[in-house]
Design a protein around this motif. Sequence first.
Motif, PDB file in Angstrom:
ATOM      1  N   ASN A  18      45.105 -62.442  16.870  1.00  0.00           N
ATOM      2  CA  ASN A  18      44.061 -63.001  17.733  1.00  0.00           C
ATOM      3  C   ASN A  18      42.933 -63.570  16.890  1.00  0.00           C
ATOM      4  OD1 ASN A  18      45.390 -62.249  20.030  1.00  0.00           O
ATOM      5  ND2 ASN A  18      44.434 -60.219  20.076  1.00  0.00           N
ATOM      6  N   GLY A 297      57.572 -60.859  26.273  1.00  0.00           N
ATOM      7  CA  GLY A 297      56.673 -61.854  25.709  1.00  0.00           C
ATOM      8  C   GLY A 297      57.217 -62.513  24.454  1.00  0.00           C
ATOM      9  N   ASP A 302      51.846 -65.972  22.381  1.00  0.00           N
ATOM     10  CA  ASP A 302      50.675 -65.215  21.946  1.00  0.00           C
ATOM     11  C   ASP A 302      49.759 -66.085  21.085  1.00  0.00           C
ATOM     12  OD1 ASP A 302      51.548 -62.937  23.251  1.00  0.00           O
ATOM     13  OD2 ASP A 302      52.516 -62.088  21.479  1.00  0.00           O
ATOM     14  N   THR A 305      48.067 -69.003  22.901  1.00  0.00           N
ATOM     15  CA  THR A 305      46.887 -68.510  23.607  1.00  0.00           C
ATOM     16  C   THR A 305      45.735 -68.298  22.632  1.00  0.00           C
ATOM     17  OG1 THR A 305      48.291 -67.425  25.253  1.00  0.00           O
ATOM     18  CG2 THR A 305      46.008 -66.662  25.087  1.00  0.00           C
ATOM     19  N   THR A 362      52.946 -64.397  27.383  1.00  0.00           N
ATOM     20  CA  THR A 362      52.386 -63.579  26.318  1.00  0.00           C
ATOM     21  C   THR A 362      52.841 -62.126  26.445  1.00  0.00           C
ATOM     22  OG1 THR A 362      50.391 -63.033  27.574  1.00  0.00           O
ATOM     23  CG2 THR A 362      50.325 -65.036  26.220  1.00  0.00           C
ATOM     24  N   SER A 363      52.712 -61.406  25.355  1.00  0.00           N
ATOM     25  CA  SER A 363      53.096 -59.991  25.344  1.00  0.00           C
ATOM     26  C   SER A 363      52.257 -59.189  26.332  1.00  0.00           C
ATOM     27  CB  SER A 363      52.936 -59.420  23.928  1.00  0.00           C
ATOM     28  OG  SER A 363      53.720 -60.144  22.996  1.00  0.00           O
TER      29      SER A 363
END
Length: 603
Positions: A18, A297, A302, A305, A362-363
């Motif tokens: 992230n 996901g 991921d 995003t 996503t996960s």
Amino acid sequence: MFLRKFPNGAHQGSENNNITTHMKTSIQSIYSNLLAHFVRISCTGALLLASALHAAAPVRVTTPTVNLPVIPAAKVNLPITPTVAPRTPSGPIPTLIVLVHGRTAAPEPSPLPIPNPFPVDPVARPGTLGYSRFYFDFPFVSSVLGNTNQNLFTKSGIELTQNNWQTRATSNGEFDPLANRFAFADQPPEIAGRFNGTAAALVCHDGSLGVGKQAQAVLAEINALYDNFKDYCTRDPELIVIAHSKGGLVCRYILSVPTGRVAGADLTNGPEGEEAIATKLRDKTRFLITLGTPHTGSPIADNATALRNGVESTQAMVDTIWGIVRTAASVGKINLPMAAPIQLSSLTTFLAGSPDDLGHLTSDFCREMNQGPLHPSRMARTDGSLIPVYCYGGRSPADTAYATPSHNAASGFLNNTPGIVKNTVHGLMVLDYALHNVIQSDWGTLTTVGAGKSLDLTRRTFSVLQIRGTGVAGLVPTLVKSFSAPGAAYQLPFTDIGIEGMPTYFVRNQGDGETDSDGMVAISSALGINLGTGTQEFFDHTQNIAPAGQARRPGSWYRKYSGDWNFLNHSTETKSATMGRELRQVIVGAGPKPSFTGPLSVQ
């Protein structure tokens, strides 16, 4: 010089990728954040751009433009009772196999931040029959139907060959608008009530929507196709659903009949009695087959995003700086536009889709669904019996190409390999390379869940050229070629960043300590190994899911770990005759009820 990208032996999962939105107050920290965002967005965006542009133009066909009408939801006769039952002496029950594709570009053209180098024929856009025929290609559909002839037929008797599959009879039928959506292995009877075999039907929908909105559209499509086939057979048919990629999540949504608003849609209070229609179709379904579905996901989603979040935070900084510039300019009586000249929102949508597009792959999203409205226990018919779920996935982004390592970058493509096949392979290889080298992540570290259940049958490697000392005392510098060891990469000077060489080769039946993937989805996710829980093979048909003190009851998931389909990629999973033949064995042999023993559900 080489380094191990993960010196502690532990790969970095996508959850560690992230992009931070923290900003410190010093000039140096603001600069560092801006630079980090810019580098990451530029690299990731460039690599995703190739895939996004390619996805917008999967095939060119030459048939006239045809807009298929919106199919109204058919009426539902209540009360609903399950019709899935053992075969009776009166003859076999007709069976409809519905094919649901996965994520696509938006059906309608949209403005791009740059000129699109891949012009698209309107008929090739998602939502058309031509596109669905491209997605589920002739060899796959023909094999699923167990075709003993060379050709297939529409319900109105139009002959389809491998050469004209994507172009012939892609418009609405003259008397039956849905007739061309169906495919039969043999010439179907002209008179209703005389067919009791198996046919396939193609769903046409917008794959760029979120899971909930797609579920509503696919529900109406399947319902119309089912009722049309029922009228043709003059009896209730069984339903088998084969869904690819995101389409698998969409079909799990439909067959789970979630209550209230879930993932942007509400079947309970939706129009045209959607909850009743979903319940009817659920009770008619013998089983669901998913191909390359990210049940838990995908790191691609991921990081897309994360790209969106990074762009948004960068845009906020750009807007702040522009505000300062406007204020300074106003002192000199210079009027500048309110909006900053750099707007990244359109680029973000083009690369990463809408928040509900890749955001629903996503996960985190899949974990929330698996533990709640899409929990596997919810896929139960009105009589309480669970719907079996068969899961398949591929293990090589390159399919049959780049399987034999070469020092001269040989691809292994045959001379007659179509250009679109090469483009798809290279697009999936780019995504795999970006994940490992731009994002510095991987597909996962789970390599096995038991004997005969390996998740690591493919080794990633690349050609290495190094200078080594040879001769007396090793004083003679010599160029030596070899192939990289698992996890190795070239170290960038003055950094701890490792970059792999190109192209990547995917060697079969050799492990490298990393979870395999088809270029978009890890095999662990395609098989739904944990489904967001701490239990491996959660809800598997070999496990007892009954509460303590109650009679034993098997789970409903059948995870297919290995077979001739092992090294397909995300695209060829729905085009390969090999996968089609495998699914044919399930269609012929599997029943509607899970069993503790055996590879198939039973009658």
